[in-house]
Design an enzyme around this catalytic site. Structure first.
Site, PDB file in Angstrom:
ATOM      1  N   LYS A  13      23.895  28.460 146.514  1.00 31.29           N
ATOM      2  CA  LYS A  13      24.559  28.099 145.265  1.00 31.29           C
ATOM      3  C   LYS A  13      25.525  29.166 144.758  1.00 31.29           C
ATOM      4  CE  LYS A  13      21.423  27.067 142.359  1.00 31.29           C
ATOM      5  NZ  LYS A  13      21.596  27.659 141.028  1.00 31.29           N
ATOM      6  N   ARG A  88      18.899  24.658 133.326  1.00 31.11           N
ATOM      7  CA  ARG A  88      17.870  24.620 134.361  1.00 31.11           C
ATOM      8  C   ARG A  88      16.679  23.738 133.985  1.00 31.11           C
ATOM      9  NH1 ARG A  88      15.723  30.246 135.729  1.00 31.11           N
ATOM     10  NH2 ARG A  88      13.643  29.832 134.975  1.00 31.11           N
ATOM     11  N   ARG A 127      14.759  35.850 156.343  1.00 28.44           N
ATOM     12  CA  ARG A 127      15.574  37.021 155.990  1.00 28.44           C
ATOM     13  C   ARG A 127      14.847  38.329 156.259  1.00 28.44           C
ATOM     14  NH1 ARG A 127      16.974  35.535 149.962  1.00 28.44           N
ATOM     15  NH2 ARG A 127      18.472  33.877 150.332  1.00 28.44           N
ATOM     16  N   ARG A 161      11.236  40.901 152.172  1.00 29.33           N
ATOM     17  CA  ARG A 161      10.914  41.130 150.763  1.00 29.33           C
ATOM     18  C   ARG A 161       9.815  40.169 150.324  1.00 29.33           C
ATOM     19  NH1 ARG A 161      16.684  40.762 147.915  1.00 29.33           N
ATOM     20  NH2 ARG A 161      16.259  38.669 148.658  1.00 29.33           N
ATOM     21  N   ARG A 172       8.697  28.772 144.313  1.00 30.28           N
ATOM     22  CA  ARG A 172       9.994  28.622 143.639  1.00 30.28           C
ATOM     23  C   ARG A 172      10.518  27.198 143.780  1.00 30.28           C
ATOM     24  NH1 ARG A 172      13.286  33.220 146.377  1.00 30.28           N
ATOM     25  NH2 ARG A 172      15.062  32.321 145.304  1.00 30.28           N
TER      26      ARG A 172
END
Ligand SMILES: [Zn+2]
Length: 218
Positions: A13, A88, A127, A161, A172
């Site tokens: 995004k 949101r 990642r 992370r 999330r």
């Protein structure tokens, strides 16, 4: 054009918002930037937001809405803006409608970036970041380092992370489904939603978004 960008975490995004804003010559207004700007300038809203954040609490909608309103009233937003990270939830969306209405304005489109949930998990959970320099970012599938766990750029150790762990990503996504996704139905009722696939290369997605926004078939 006044546009709201929505999409799950991992949809790219922020990257798309930056490119689209540039292509459309409108400011990219992200909640992250709004918070940072208000806190560093020590505005009343910034101080208020900081007091909630320091206490480990969520910043109330009115504070976020106030910051967004101030920003949208800046001269560079006269011909439109692209909102990223706001609204949101449905109550923020309602507040945004009220705010725009009182200024005689309305949204032109809500761009919905769609990406399959498993793809989101794969993108984020894959990642790997360099311990020596966090700008050295790899991906176990999409841009793997030459040697497992070692940074190509500086030889530093690569790690995942905490925020990127599969559990955290799933949480999330859950928050996105329950709180943010309902705004898509809210805007569908107003005929504003344009949905595009966020899969593929960054410039392909931007092109798809631009043609969808101009009303052509993507
Ligand atoms: Zn490195």
């Amino acid at each position: 054009m006044r546009i709201v960008l929505v999409g799950p975490p991992g949809a790219g995004k922020g990257t798309q918002a930056a490119f689209l804003a540039k292509n459309l010559s409108i400011p990219h207004i992200s909640t992250g930037d709004l918070f940072r700007a208000n806190i560093s300038r020590q505005t009343e809203l910034g101080k208020l937001a900081k007091s909630y954040m320091d206490a480990g609490n969520l910043v109330p909608d009115e504070v976020t809405i106030g910051m967004a309103k101030d920003r949208m009233e800046q001269p560079d937003a006269e011909n439109g803006f692209l909102l990223d990270g706001f609204p949101r939830n449905v109550s923020q969306a309602e507040a945004l409608d009220e705010m725009l209405k009182s200024e005689g304005m309305k949204l032109d489109a809500v761009l919905d970036l769609e990406v399959p949930e498993d793809e989101v998990v794969k993108r984020i959970a894959g990642r790997r970041i360099c311990r020596k320099d966090s700008s050295h970012v790899f991906h176990v599938t999409y841009s793997p380092p030459k040697a497992d766990g070692v940074c190509d750029a500086c030889g530093g150790e690569l790690y995942q992370r905490e925020d990127d762990s599969e559990d955290t990503v799933r949480k999330r996504l859950e928050v996105y489904h329950t709180q943010t996704e309902p705004i898509i139905d809210y805007y569908k009722a107003q005929g504003l939603v344009v949905t595009i696939s966020a899969l593929g290369k960054v410039d392909e997605v931007t092109k798809r978004a631009m043609s969808a926004l101009s009303g052509e078939d993507a």
